[in-house]
Every structure is written in C-alpha cells, then in structure tokens.
Motif scaffolding. Structure first.
Motif, PDB file in Angstrom:
ATOM      1  N   ALA A 135       0.830  -1.204   0.000  1.00 10.68           N
ATOM      2  CA  ALA A 135       0.000   0.000   0.000  1.00 10.68           C
ATOM      3  C   ALA A 135       0.864   1.255   0.000  1.00 10.68           C
ATOM      4  N   GLY A 136       1.960   1.233   0.756  1.00 12.00           N
ATOM      5  CA  GLY A 136       2.863   2.376   0.771  1.00 12.00           C
ATOM      6  C   GLY A 136       3.526   2.605  -0.577  1.00 12.00           C
ATOM      7  N   ARG A 137       3.929   1.518  -1.225  1.00 14.22           N
ATOM      8  CA  ARG A 137       4.526   1.665  -2.555  1.00 14.22           C
ATOM      9  C   ARG A 137       3.500   2.200  -3.547  1.00 14.22           C
ATOM     10  N   ALA A 138       2.248   1.738  -3.433  1.00  7.44           N
ATOM     11  CA  ALA A 138       1.190   2.239  -4.315  1.00  7.44           C
ATOM     12  C   ALA A 138       0.935   3.718  -4.085  1.00  7.44           C
ATOM     13  N   LEU A 139       1.066   4.162  -2.847  1.00  4.85           N
ATOM     14  CA  LEU A 139       0.917   5.584  -2.528  1.00  4.85           C
ATOM     15  C   LEU A 139       1.940   6.411  -3.298  1.00  4.85           C
ATOM     16  N   ALA A 140       3.190   5.966  -3.293  1.00  5.35           N
ATOM     17  CA  ALA A 140       4.249   6.686  -4.002  1.00  5.35           C
ATOM     18  C   ALA A 140       4.062   6.608  -5.511  1.00  5.35           C
ATOM     19  N   ARG A 141       3.680   5.431  -6.015  1.00  5.34           N
ATOM     20  CA  ARG A 141       3.496   5.274  -7.466  1.00  5.34           C
ATOM     21  C   ARG A 141       2.346   6.131  -7.980  1.00  5.34           C
ATOM     22  N   THR A 142       1.277   6.239  -7.198  1.00  2.50           N
ATOM     23  CA  THR A 142       0.140   7.047  -7.628  1.00  2.50           C
ATOM     24  C   THR A 142       0.519   8.518  -7.722  1.00  2.50           C
ATOM     25  N   LEU A 143       1.354   8.981  -6.804  1.00  2.00           N
ATOM     26  CA  LEU A 143       1.819  10.363  -6.872  1.00  2.00           C
ATOM     27  C   LEU A 143       2.662  10.588  -8.131  1.00  2.00           C
ATOM     28  N   ALA A 144       3.533   9.649  -8.441  1.00  2.00           N
ATOM     29  CA  ALA A 144       4.330   9.769  -9.665  1.00  2.00           C
ATOM     30  C   ALA A 144       3.440   9.746 -10.907  1.00  2.00           C
ATOM     31  N   ALA A 145       2.380   8.937 -10.878  1.00  2.00           N
ATOM     32  CA  ALA A 145       1.446   8.898 -12.002  1.00  2.00           C
ATOM     33  C   ALA A 145       0.750  10.238 -12.174  1.00  2.00           C
ATOM     34  N   LEU A 146       0.397  10.878 -11.070  1.00  2.00           N
ATOM     35  CA  LEU A 146      -0.217  12.202 -11.148  1.00  2.00           C
ATOM     36  C   LEU A 146       0.716  13.189 -11.823  1.00  2.00           C
ATOM     37  N   HIS A 147       1.966  13.182 -11.447  1.00  2.00           N
ATOM     38  CA  HIS A 147       2.917  14.146 -11.994  1.00  2.00           C
ATOM     39  C   HIS A 147       3.287  13.854 -13.431  1.00  2.00           C
ATOM     40  N   ALA A 148       2.954  12.666 -13.916  1.00  2.00           N
ATOM     41  CA  ALA A 148       3.216  12.338 -15.315  1.00  2.00           C
ATOM     42  C   ALA A 148       2.122  12.855 -16.244  1.00  2.00           C
ATOM     43  N   VAL A 149       0.979  13.275 -15.684  1.00  2.00           N
ATOM     44  CA  VAL A 149      -0.125  13.783 -16.499  1.00  2.00           C
ATOM     45  C   VAL A 149       0.204  15.186 -16.995  1.00  2.00           C
ATOM     46  N   ASP A 150       0.006  15.422 -18.275  1.00  2.00           N
ATOM     47  CA  ASP A 150       0.206  16.751 -18.852  1.00  2.00           C
ATOM     48  C   ASP A 150      -1.024  17.603 -18.522  1.00  2.00           C
ATOM     49  N   PRO A 151      -0.882  18.638 -17.690  1.00  2.00           N
ATOM     50  CA  PRO A 151      -2.066  19.407 -17.290  1.00  2.00           C
ATOM     51  C   PRO A 151      -2.754  20.114 -18.451  1.00  2.00           C
ATOM     52  N   LEU A 152      -2.001  20.499 -19.462  1.00  2.00           N
ATOM     53  CA  LEU A 152      -2.613  21.176 -20.606  1.00  2.00           C
ATOM     54  C   LEU A 152      -3.425  20.191 -21.443  1.00  2.00           C
ATOM     55  N   ALA A 153      -2.962  18.951 -21.516  1.00  2.00           N
ATOM     56  CA  ALA A 153      -3.658  17.947 -22.319  1.00  2.00           C
ATOM     57  C   ALA A 153      -4.987  17.531 -21.707  1.00  2.00           C
ATOM     58  N   VAL A 154      -5.156  17.739 -20.405  1.00  2.00           N
ATOM     59  CA  VAL A 154      -6.407  17.335 -19.755  1.00  2.00           C
ATOM     60  C   VAL A 154      -7.291  18.536 -19.422  1.00  2.00           C
ATOM     61  N   GLY A 155      -6.990  19.684 -20.035  1.00  2.00           N
ATOM     62  CA  GLY A 155      -7.893  20.822 -19.926  1.00  2.00           C
ATOM     63  C   GLY A 155      -7.705  21.721 -18.728  1.00  2.00           C
ATOM     64  N   LEU A 156      -6.502  21.731 -18.136  1.00  2.00           N
ATOM     65  CA  LEU A 156      -6.260  22.568 -16.961  1.00  2.00           C
ATOM     66  C   LEU A 156      -5.388  23.783 -17.274  1.00  2.00           C
ATOM     67  N   ALA A 157      -5.362  24.189 -18.533  1.00  2.00           N
ATOM     68  CA  ALA A 157      -4.524  25.326 -18.931  1.00  2.00           C
ATOM     69  C   ALA A 157      -4.893  26.601 -18.186  1.00  2.00           C
ATOM     70  N   SER A 158      -6.152  26.741 -17.802  1.00  2.00           N
ATOM     71  CA  SER A 158      -6.580  27.975 -17.134  1.00  2.00           C
ATOM     72  C   SER A 158      -5.937  28.149 -15.765  1.00  2.00           C
ATOM     73  N   TYR A 159      -5.366  27.080 -15.220  1.00  2.00           N
ATOM     74  CA  TYR A 159      -4.708  27.176 -13.913  1.00  2.00           C
ATOM     75  C   TYR A 159      -3.231  27.543 -14.025  1.00  2.00           C
ATOM     76  N   ALA A 160      -2.716  27.623 -15.247  1.00  2.00           N
ATOM     77  CA  ALA A 160      -1.332  28.059 -15.435  1.00  2.00           C
ATOM     78  C   ALA A 160      -1.219  29.539 -15.089  1.00  2.00           C
ATOM     79  N   ARG A 161      -0.153  29.910 -14.405  1.00  2.00           N
ATOM     80  CA  ARG A 161       0.062  31.286 -13.979  1.00  2.00           C
ATOM     81  C   ARG A 161       1.427  31.767 -14.443  1.00  2.00           C
ATOM     82  N   PRO A 162       1.532  33.052 -14.824  1.00  2.00           N
ATOM     83  CA  PRO A 162       2.837  33.571 -15.245  1.00  2.00           C
ATOM     84  C   PRO A 162       3.835  33.654 -14.089  1.00  2.00           C
ATOM     85  N   GLU A 163       3.327  33.852 -12.883  1.00  2.00           N
ATOM     86  CA  GLU A 163       4.196  33.970 -11.716  1.00  2.00           C
ATOM     87  C   GLU A 163       4.605  32.578 -11.232  1.00  2.00           C
TER      88      GLU A 163
END
Length: 351
Positions: A135-163
């Motif tokens: 379960a602990g290893r799955a916790l770490a792997r799921t976080l890595a999977a989240l960070h592998a998602v391209d936020p622009l490809a899934v429609g979250l471009a509006s959350y990008a900030r210049p700062e």
C-alpha cells in the motif's frame, strides 16, 4: 433512516438540494432523499446523499471561519473531472454548484466509492505488514502517475500562472497566516522569511495535489494494496512535483507524528510494514522514470518539506477561525501545535 429536513443543525437543506439535483437531472423527480454526515473530509463537511438508485457524496466548505481562498469546491471538482480516465484514480464527478444561495455554500456531488481510508492509526495497525508495504509503494506510485499527467492535455490550462509557483505560494500562505487571527508565533515568521530567501526554480509545472498523504487516499476494500481514489483536492494547482513529494514526507516524518498525536498515533509508526521515507522517495523516483523518463531532483525537497510543515502549522491556526469561541485550553493546544510544527519546519531547513 428518515430524510434530514431544513433546519437540522449542520446539515444542508434536503429540500433545496433535492430540487437543485432534480433540475440538473442528477435525481429523478419524486424520490425521497436522505442526507447523513460522513466521517473524514478533512476540514470540509462531507455527506452521503441517497435517493432512488443514486448513492452520492456531497462536499461543501465550512459554513463559518474558513481561511481566504481555502475550501475551493470548484477547484476540487475541476481537477478531478480533468483526471477522469487517466492513470490517476479519482471519484466520478457528478455535478457542481457555485451558487451559494442553493444550500448556503458552493458544493459538488460525486459518486460514492466503497473503499478504505487509513486516516487513523488503529486501521493501519490491522493491515498485514506485507499488504502495508504494498500500500505504501502504491501511494508513491500514484503520486508519480499524477505528476506524469500533462495538465494542458487534460484541460487545466486555465490554472497556469505567469508567476512562479513558489512565489505565489509563499505569498498565499503569508496571507493565510495573517488571516488566521492566531496569537503571534515568531518562529512561523522566521521560517517564512528563510523560505522567501531560498525560493527554488519551479521548473516545469505539473498537477500538484497540495495535500498528498496516506489519509487522503482511498484503497480498494478487496485489494487493500491498490489505490481506488485520491481524495481532497482543495489545494490542487499547477506547480513543481517536488512540492507534493515534500508534503508526503512532511506527513511521514516528525510533523505527521506531532499532528496525529491526538488522533490515535502517527500512521507510519503504526505498522512496521509501511515504507520508510527513503523507500517512498525511491519508489516515486523509479515510477517517475518509468512513466516519463524523468530523473528526480532531490536538491529542493528539504525546502518543500519545510514549506509543507509550515503550511500545516497555518492550517492548524485556521482552526481557531472555524471554531466558535474556542476555550482557553483548546486555544492553548492549537497554539502549541502551531509552534511545534513551526519548530520542525525550522529544523528541516537546517538539515
């Protein structure tokens, strides 16, 4: 169980919620709707809503005393909607309402999942050590999977900030600290000053959960080593992956030990099978390489771990705003917790 009607203390108006849900096509006309509070949900009240064939979860912000910009229901809904169908398991989003006039606060509805959340030490102790390790290893792997998602490809471009993320996060949490109304705690201000002097380069921004930890992850009931859904997305943003990893390590270390002392004990201490902090980082790094070919840069992780701890201190201070005239004993306990967390953050920066 009978339906909870208008005026029931702390529970949304069932008639208003039903009318809105029927108008949106979420519920069939004429169904009897029942609402009951659910345990957990962090600082956001969470309820089970049943009517006809529907079995849903209602998420709302606290009615009183939330810190500015906290408890963002629309943010939770949009980030989870964006991740539907990705390698990151999330609950199915059903409907969202930004109009506070419906039940008194903005809210959203999601499908209810029948899983297990390890939010208390006693549930962690009951897990066989080999299952806890997985379960602990799955916790770490799921976080890595989240960070592998391209936020622009899934429609979250509006959350990008210049700062840059570190700059805006530091400003935000300074404001949260000022708005908490807590008694002065000099070590909090010292830590914030040191953090402002050591702001790292944000690098490429990915989806950051903002409060990633064992208690915010639901596991499958029949496969307790597999993540069913990542929960509590109110602090989600686009930022550096190291910020989430630092947050996870903060909960895994002395800050988590202090924070959970009054909740039955520290979760990682409760089961010898759970990975060490170093093993979590190694599992995350290996998964990140496999998903995206990324090498983990650990140089800034102490900064983000310290930042995570001071955020936890400020969130605890915010509990004074949510409480109605807290007693002197409760106020003193919260101030002691805030000071203790700030001391841990300061020590982390010295490492």
């Amino acid at each position: 169980m009978t339906a909870v009607g208008p005026g029931a203390p702390g529970t949304p108006d069932v008639r208003a919620l039903t009318a809105w849900s029927v108008a949106c096509g979420v519920l069939a006309p004429g169904v009897e709707v029942r609402i009951e509070p659910l345990a957990g949900g962090s600082s956001n009240p969470t309820y089970r809503v049943r009517g006809g064939d529907a079995d849903l979860v209602l998420r709302t912000p606290p009615v009183r005393g939330g810190l500015p910009t906290a408890h963002d229901m629309d943010r939770e809904y949009r980030f989870q909607s964006a991740l539907a169908g990705s390698a990151v398991p999330v609950a199915p989003m059903v409907a969202s309402c930004a109009d506070p006039s419906v039940i008194g606060v903005p809210f959203y509805l999601m499908g209810r999942l029948d899983g297990v959340v390890h939010a208390r030490a006693e549930t962690v102790r009951d897990v066989p050590p080999d299952v806890a390790a997985a379960a602990g290893r799955a916790l770490a792997r799921t976080l890595a999977a989240l960070h592998a998602v391209d936020p622009l490809a899934v429609g979250l471009a509006s959350y990008a900030r210049p700062e840059p993320y570190p700059v805006r996060q530091l400003r935000r949490w300074r404001r949260q600290w000022a708005a908490s109304g807590a008694d002065p705690v000099p070590v909090v201000d010292r830590v914030m000053s040191v953090l402002s002097e050591r702001l790292p380069d944000a690098g490429a921004e990915r989806i950051v959960h903002g409060d990633y930890n064992l208690a915010n992850v639901m596991y499958e009931r029949d496969r307790p080593d597999r993540v069913l859904a990542v929960l509590d997305w109110e602090m989600a943003a686009l930022g550096p992956p190291a910020a989430d990893l630092g947050q996870l390590l903060a909960y895994w270390g002395p800050a988590g030990r202090l924070l959970f002392a009054e909740r039955g004990g520290h979760l990682p201490d409760a089961n010898p099978g759970l990975p060490s902090a170093g093993e979590l980082v190694a599992e995350y790094a290996e998964t990140a390489r496999r998903f995206a070919g990324n090498e983990l840069n650990i140089r800034h992780i102490p900064f983000w771990e310290a930042f995570a701890v001071i955020k936890l201190a400020i969130v605890c201070a915010g509990a004074l705003r949510r409480g109605a005239n807290p007693s002197g004993v409760r106020r003193a306990r919260i101030v002691s917790l805030v000071t203790g967390l700030a001391d841990i953050a300061q020590d982390t920066l010295k490492e």
